[in-house]
Design an enzyme around this catalytic site. Structure first.
Site, PDB file in Angstrom:
ATOM      1  N   ASP A   1       0.838  -1.195   0.000  1.00  0.00           N
ATOM      2  CA  ASP A   1       0.000   0.000   0.000  1.00  0.00           C
ATOM      3  C   ASP A   1       0.877   1.251   0.000  1.00  0.00           C
ATOM      4  OD1 ASP A   1      -2.731   1.197   0.400  1.00  0.00           O
ATOM      5  OD2 ASP A   1      -1.794   1.934   2.243  1.00  0.00           O
TER       6      ASP A   1
ATOM      7  N   GLU B   1       1.415  -0.732  -5.136  1.00  0.00           N
ATOM      8  CA  GLU B   1       0.435   0.307  -5.432  1.00  0.00           C
ATOM      9  C   GLU B   1       1.232   1.607  -5.449  1.00  0.00           C
ATOM     10  OE1 GLU B   1      -3.235   2.937  -3.689  1.00  0.00           O
ATOM     11  OE2 GLU B   1      -1.568   2.228  -2.466  1.00  0.00           O
TER      12      GLU B   1
END
Length: 544
Positions: free
Chosen positions: A212, A277
């Site tokens: 993330d 990401e």
């Protein structure tokens, strides 16, 4: 014009090069105990469905101990399961069953920030300015005569300032919600902690990590101003994400972190992997996250953002394939996820949006590389746009009025009454309400129904897994001459050629000379020696 990417033949260790990965938003996938919230046992019970769908791996959103201010992306304990989702024993049982069924498990790792309830942050607040405890985070003195102004002009992705002042007068950085303080990744203790977290989950058998905010852990030295803010210009800094450089994103030093992680991943058997990401201002900078000494993949969000035109899709595809060739890793395609409006709605909603979404899925799944599906896209679910404000839980909604809750509504599985089999028999609980129109979109309502979106995905994934021209070591993309607003490309394995045609024009088009249809997103009609491809439709055809 030809764009190619031809990585080595897939083995057990490079399964990720051509994998179809199914994103499970844990809270909304399946509820085993009737409390209205999805959980690990719910996932375990539905694993046969995912095997039969034809995916290779699951990516699970965070299930760690958390106050759930941001749906679990505010982690209080990286080595335990939140009681809302179950226990570590539930996780172990779930991953064992998944592996038995031939499914791999990717878990979300949230390294940019912790929860404000994390023991490190509570210790930092108690310890005071200048303490070793505060050094793990990004605390700073404020500006102004009395330090009453934030240290700089940085803005939260969720809106408003990225700084919050604590009782002793210092400020701490949070690029997201105030309940998500950013870590200081120049601190060796932070780096050592996450290397240990990686090993903890690798030891439990996870096959990979989705990282993330992979572009966010390092901030520019001196914490310099961006130079503009929403207040001064009306433009939010987040609008530069993926388009320009920000002092708190995509700093060169972030790559040192991944160069330290890669040997850890490589030390475990079975091809453990990580996908970033990451947002960067150019495809070239994004490609830097991928390589034999860093991460294995990075999401191609440009594909998700492409408009419904042949030119837009072709430009994005060409750029992504070119960059993948440079770094020697496959492109990672995605149409929807838990942070973006579902593509049925992005493409127009209603009948038109669904028609286009089905065509886009065939386009994506014919491309070289791996594909990430978001739960419910195989059912053709649209964004839920009319959730009552008082039920929305996305922290961004409170700060900006923008909400991601509409793509997080629990999945419909079966039955005539909401929440349509999301929980055990007789359960009516659901953390977000399910629209009445979803009764016709449930798994049971679509299973075995010719032409349903679910059966389209099942058929397409079955062909993708077995067809030689779609294998990881097959040829790349060869663009074919086609009419305006029509995309046509082929992939080849020996004498076998698979052609994908997508009609983005306003009229049916004749497709001829590509062989026999294998699958189509809408009904084809024979015309002469060819077939008419309807508006907003796609088809795969084979010639041997």
């Amino acid at each position: 014009m030809i764009s190619t990417t031809t990585p080595p033949h897939t083995t057990k260790d490079d399964w990720w090069r051509s994998a179809v990965v199914y994103q499970v938003y844990v809270r909304s996938f399946a509820d085993s105990d009737g409390d209205g919230v999805g959980d690990l046992q719910g996932i375990r019970q539905r694993l046969p469905y995912l095997r039969d769908l034809g995916v290779d791996a699951l990516w699970l959103t965070p299930f760690y101990t958390s106050p759930m201010i941001d749906g679990g992306y505010d982690v209080a304990d990286y080595r335990d399961v939140d009681p809302m989702f179950g226990t570590l024993a539930d996780f172990d049982a779930m991953i064992a069953d998944a592996h038995t069924l031939g499914l791999r498990i990717i878990v979300d790792l949230v390294p940019n920030h912790t929860s404000s309830a994390h023991r490190w942050f509570t210790a930092a607040l108690a310890a005071g300015p200048g303490s070793p405890e505060r050094a793990r985070y990004l605390f700073a003195d404020g500006q102004g005569p009395h330090g009453e102004l934030p240290p700089n002009d940085w803005e939260s992705i969720f809106g408003g300032p990225a700084w919050t002042r604590v009782a002793d007068g210092q400020w701490y950085l949070h690029l997201f919600d105030p309940a998500q303080p950013d870590l200081n990744w120049r601190h060796p203790e932070v780096r050592a902690e996450f290397e240990d977290v990686l090993r903890f989950w690798l030891d439990r058998g996870v096959d990979g990590f989705r990282v993330d905010v992979a572009h966010g852990m390092i901030k520019a030295d001196g914490l310099p101003d961006v130079g503009f803010s929403t207040i001064t210009t009306g433009q939010r800094q987040v609008e530069l994400l993926g388009k320009g450089r920000l002092p708190y994103f995509d700093q060169d030093e972030v790559h040192e972190i991944y160069r330290a992680w890669r040997p850890i991943l490589d030390s475990y058997p079975g091809g453990r992997m990580a996908v970033a990401e990451a947002w960067a201002e150019t495809p070239q900078r994004l490609a830097r996250y991928v390589g034999p000494d860093e991460l294995h993949q990075a999401f191609s969000f440009d594909f998700l953002d492409a408009t419904w035109t042949a030119d837009s899709f072709r430009k994005v595809i060409d750029t992504a394939l070119t960059e993948s060739t440079v770094v020697g890793a496959p492109t990672t395609w995605v149409l929807s996820n838990h942070d973006k409006q579902r593509h049925v709605t992005r493409y127009g909603d209603g009948v038109e949006g669904l028609r286009r979404a089905r065509a886009a899925s065939l386009l994506m799944l014919a491309l070289p590389g791996s594909a990430y599906l978001y739960q419910g896209e195989e059912l053709g679910l649209p964004e839920v746009l009319d959730l009552p404000d008082e039920l929305r839980q996305d922290p961004a909604f409170l700060r900006t009025g923008e909400s991601r809750d509409g793509c997080r509504v629990p999945l419909p599985w079966s039955g005539d009454l909401a929440p349509y089999g999301f929980g055990p028999a007789g359960s009516e609980a659901s953390w977000l309400p399910t629209p009445a129109t979803w009764r016709a979109l449930s798994v049971d309502a679509q299973s075995g129904v010719p032409g349903s979106t679910l059966e389209l995905y099942r058929a397409t994934l079955r062909i993708r897994r077995d067809h030689p021209a779609l294998a990881v070591d097959a040829g790349g993309v060869t663009w074919l001459e086609s009419g305006p607003d029509v995309l046509a490309f082929s992939r080849t394995a020996g004498e076998t050629v698979l052609t994908c045609v997508v009609n983005l024009s306003g009229a049916p088009v004749l497709i001829d000379g590509y062989g026999q249809p294998l699958v189509a997103s809408d009904t084809l009609t024979e015309q002469g020696s060819g077939h008419l491809l309807p508006v907003d439709a796609a088809a795969w055809l084979e010639r041997r």
